[in-house]
Structures are given as C-alpha cells and as structure tokens.
Design a protein around this motif. Structure first.
Motif, PDB file in Angstrom:
ATOM      1  N   PRO A 159       0.835  -1.225   0.000  1.00 54.16           N
ATOM      2  CA  PRO A 159       0.000   0.000   0.000  1.00 54.16           C
ATOM      3  C   PRO A 159       0.859   1.261   0.000  1.00 54.16           C
ATOM      4  O   PRO A 159       1.805   1.382   0.790  1.00 54.16           O
ATOM      5  CB  PRO A 159      -0.813  -0.125   1.290  1.00 54.16           C
ATOM      6  N   GLU A 160       0.517   2.176  -0.876  1.00 51.47           N
ATOM      7  CA  GLU A 160       1.283   3.421  -0.954  1.00 51.47           C
ATOM      8  C   GLU A 160       1.168   4.234   0.325  1.00 51.47           C
ATOM      9  O   GLU A 160       2.071   5.006   0.674  1.00 51.47           O
ATOM     10  CB  GLU A 160       0.783   4.246  -2.149  1.00 51.47           C
ATOM     11  N   SER A 161       0.068   4.044   1.057  1.00 51.20           N
ATOM     12  CA  SER A 161      -0.133   4.791   2.302  1.00 51.20           C
ATOM     13  C   SER A 161       0.938   4.454   3.335  1.00 51.20           C
ATOM     14  O   SER A 161       1.345   5.318   4.126  1.00 51.20           O
ATOM     15  CB  SER A 161      -1.518   4.492   2.875  1.00 51.20           C
ATOM     16  N   LEU A 162       1.417   3.219   3.342  1.00 52.34           N
ATOM     17  CA  LEU A 162       2.462   2.841   4.292  1.00 52.34           C
ATOM     18  C   LEU A 162       3.768   3.561   3.982  1.00 52.34           C
ATOM     19  O   LEU A 162       4.468   4.023   4.889  1.00 52.34           O
ATOM     20  CB  LEU A 162       2.675   1.323   4.259  1.00 52.34           C
ATOM     21  N   GLU A 163       4.086   3.646   2.696  1.00 57.34           N
ATOM     22  CA  GLU A 163       5.305   4.353   2.311  1.00 57.34           C
ATOM     23  C   GLU A 163       5.191   5.836   2.655  1.00 57.34           C
ATOM     24  O   GLU A 163       6.149   6.439   3.175  1.00 57.34           O
ATOM     25  CB  GLU A 163       5.550   4.171   0.814  1.00 57.34           C
ATOM     26  N   ARG A 164       4.040   6.435   2.403  1.00 52.99           N
ATOM     27  CA  ARG A 164       3.859   7.854   2.716  1.00 52.99           C
ATOM     28  C   ARG A 164       3.952   8.099   4.218  1.00 52.99           C
ATOM     29  O   ARG A 164       4.522   9.103   4.668  1.00 52.99           O
ATOM     30  CB  ARG A 164       2.511   8.337   2.184  1.00 52.99           C
ATOM     31  N   ALA A 166       5.718   6.412   6.354  1.00 49.95           N
ATOM     32  CA  ALA A 166       7.128   6.335   6.734  1.00 49.95           C
ATOM     33  C   ALA A 166       7.861   7.622   6.366  1.00 49.95           C
ATOM     34  O   ALA A 166       8.704   8.108   7.131  1.00 49.95           O
ATOM     35  CB  ALA A 166       7.780   5.138   6.052  1.00 49.95           C
ATOM     36  N   LEU A 167       7.534   8.197   5.209  1.00 50.12           N
ATOM     37  CA  LEU A 167       8.174   9.451   4.798  1.00 50.12           C
ATOM     38  C   LEU A 167       7.753  10.602   5.714  1.00 50.12           C
ATOM     39  O   LEU A 167       8.576  11.463   6.057  1.00 50.12           O
ATOM     40  CB  LEU A 167       7.809   9.762   3.341  1.00 50.12           C
ATOM     41  N   ILE A 168       6.496  10.604   6.119  1.00 49.71           N
ATOM     42  CA  ILE A 168       6.026  11.659   7.025  1.00 49.71           C
ATOM     43  C   ILE A 168       6.717  11.549   8.380  1.00 49.71           C
ATOM     44  O   ILE A 168       7.021  12.551   9.036  1.00 49.71           O
ATOM     45  CB  ILE A 168       4.499  11.570   7.175  1.00 49.71           C
ATOM     46  N   ASP A 169       7.004  10.317   8.800  1.00 54.75           N
ATOM     47  CA  ASP A 169       7.662  10.099  10.086  1.00 54.75           C
ATOM     48  C   ASP A 169       9.152  10.443  10.050  1.00 54.75           C
ATOM     49  O   ASP A 169       9.836  10.313  11.070  1.00 54.75           O
ATOM     50  CB  ASP A 169       7.499   8.649  10.528  1.00 54.75           C
ATOM     51  N   GLY A 170       9.664  10.850   8.902  1.00 54.68           N
ATOM     52  CA  GLY A 170      11.048  11.290   8.828  1.00 54.68           C
ATOM     53  C   GLY A 170      11.989  10.346   8.120  1.00 54.68           C
ATOM     54  O   GLY A 170      13.196  10.622   8.042  1.00 54.68           O
ATOM     55  N   CYS A 171      11.480   9.253   7.580  1.00 55.10           N
ATOM     56  CA  CYS A 171      12.340   8.312   6.856  1.00 55.10           C
ATOM     57  C   CYS A 171      12.711   8.881   5.487  1.00 55.10           C
ATOM     58  O   CYS A 171      11.909   9.591   4.858  1.00 55.10           O
ATOM     59  CB  CYS A 171      11.631   6.969   6.666  1.00 55.10           C
ATOM     60  N   THR A 172      13.899   8.561   5.041  1.00 52.78           N
ATOM     61  CA  THR A 172      14.270   8.862   3.663  1.00 52.78           C
ATOM     62  C   THR A 172      13.639   7.808   2.765  1.00 52.78           C
ATOM     63  O   THR A 172      13.057   6.820   3.239  1.00 52.78           O
ATOM     64  CB  THR A 172      15.791   8.842   3.501  1.00 52.78           C
ATOM     65  N   ARG A 173      13.758   8.029   1.455  1.00 44.53           N
ATOM     66  CA  ARG A 173      13.215   7.043   0.517  1.00 44.53           C
ATOM     67  C   ARG A 173      13.848   5.670   0.745  1.00 44.53           C
ATOM     68  O   ARG A 173      13.171   4.646   0.751  1.00 44.53           O
ATOM     69  CB  ARG A 173      13.476   7.494  -0.918  1.00 44.53           C
TER      70      ARG A 173
END
Length: 272
Positions: A159-164, A166-173
C-alpha cells in the motif's frame, strides 16, 4: 467427483516426478551388482554409503560443488540488488508499464543457444573466460529482466499509504524502502532468490562453454557420466547426483517459510 479427478491427476504428476528421484536415492545406497542385474534388484539388506564415500573423495566433484555455490550465490545477490533497485522506481508507474513488461518478457524468448558464441567472444576479448565472477554476471544478465518484472509486481502490492506514512515520520526514501516495503515484499524477494539460484545452479550450456578449470557441478556430473573420472561406479554417480541436489533443497527449505507466510497474508487480504 471433480475433486477426486484433480487429486488423482496431481498424484500421478507427483509419482512421475518423484519415482526417478527415489530411484536415484536407492541406487546411491546399493552395490553396483544389484543395479546391473536383470531383473533389477533392490536389497534392503544391501544398503550402504560406499557410493557417497567415493563421491565425497573425488576432488573434482567437490570443486564443482564449490564453484556452483559461488556462481549461483553471486548471481542471486546481483539480481536481487540490481532488480530491487530497478523495480522500486517502477512500482508506482502505470503509464507504459504494460509495454515495458512485454519488452522484458520478450527478452526471454530468445533461444539461449544463439547467444552462447557472442557471449564467448565478448568474454574472450575481455580475458574473462573461466572466471566464476564473469559466469555469475552472464547468469544475472539473463535472469534479471524477468526478476525485475516479478519484483515490481510484488512491490506494487505494498500500500502506498504505508510508504507515505514512513516518509512523514522522517524516513528517507531508502529507509522507507528498507524498513517498510522490503519486509512486506519479502515473500516475493525470497521467490525470486529461489528462482535465480535454481536456474544458476542447474545451467549447463554457458558453464560448459565459458569455463575450463573452474567448471560447475552440472559440467562435472556430465564428465562423471562420460567416465572421465576413474574409479567411480554407478552408486557413486547416483550419490553425486543426490549431493548436487542437496544445496538447492537447502535453499528452498530455508526460504519456504518466508514465501508461505506471504501467501497466507496475501490470501487473507480483502480485495475489491
């Protein structure tokens, strides 16, 4: 009645596959006189491991096992690293992905035998003949297109929502890919690893043409069957065949739990 027919067909297919394997295992444990007698004699009182002792004592056979492990392991590593790097940017693309997929699959339709001589000439000009690393690159090059396609399909199911999130939480790509996407897509990665390892381990034609002293187990077994090795009888040949299968079984068993857990998780996912 339909279920019974399906089970019967599956049973017949399993027998067709397993009977030769069972015969090889039994032959590796029997004295040669039992195997050349007419009719064939399989004596449970005659079981022994003499064939395995002869096979393990053969340096060329053991060297072939080592070479195959290096080549198959290195090819698998290359395909996973390059394949994931290529599949990740493609996982969210939908525009021309169909034509891209058709192009990737089209590369698998080229007969391998037509490419042996060109590859041989290239490696000879680069002084890379009889190099295990070069053979691994050849295997990786041929297995990479279909592996990228498989990996892309598994990654696209995340799910793309999981990746988003993680990015919102401060993770890099890269961190989002490593910590979120890869664990979810682990069954697909394991399946590709098994696919590449088995194909690299079993390949014969390129290994025969591109290697000399650093031959893989498939070439060494062909030499063994051709009586190149001295002092090895039929039980030793059967034992060598069984030994050559064991590493592949080990890899499949080691990764099957990851694949099974992924199948169960995907089966429980509600779609549509």
């Amino acid at each position: 009645m339909q279920a019974l027919s399906i089970y019967s067909l599956v049973g017949l297919i399993l027998l067709w596959v397993l009977i030769p394997i069972l015969y090889i295992v039994l032959a590796s444990l029997q004295p040669e006189i039992n195997l050349i007698s007419i009719p064939l004699k399989i004596g449970f009182d005659d079981f022994g491991i003499g064939g395995y002792k002869d096979a393990f004592a053969n340096d060329r056979l053991m060297d072939g096992l080592k070479n195959s492990a290096i080549v198959a392991g290195l090819a698998t590593l290359i395909v996973l690293v390059v394949g994931l790097s290529a599949a990740y940017p493609l996982m969210r693309r939908t525009g021309r992905i169909r034509w891209w997929a058709i192009g990737m699959l089209a590369t698998q339709t080229v007969p391998v035998i037509t490419l042996v001589i060109p590859v041989f000439i290239v490696l000879r000009n680069l002084n890379l003949l009889d190099q295990l690393g070069a053979l691994s690159l050849v295997y990786a090059a041929f297995l990479l297109p279909i592996s990228i396609l498989i990996l892309r399909n598994f990654l696209a199911d995340v799910p793309e929502s999981l990746e988003r999130a993680a990015l919102i939480d401060g993770c890099t790509r890269f961190q989002a890919f490593r910590r979120v996407i890869m664990p979810i897509a682990a069954p697909g990665i394991a399946a590709v690893a098994i696919f590449v390892f088995i194909n690299s381990w079993n390949e014969f034609l390129f290994a025969l043409v591109l290697t000399g002293s650093n031959q893989t187990i498939t070439v060494r077994l062909a030499e063994l069957q051709g009586s190149v090795f001295e002092g090895l009888d039929i039980p030793a040949l059967a034992a060598a065949t069984v030994i050559a299968v064991i590493p592949v079984l080990f890899v499949v068993i080691a990764l099957h739990r990851t694949i099974l857990s992924g199948i169960i998780a995907r089966g429980g996912t509600v779609r549509g």
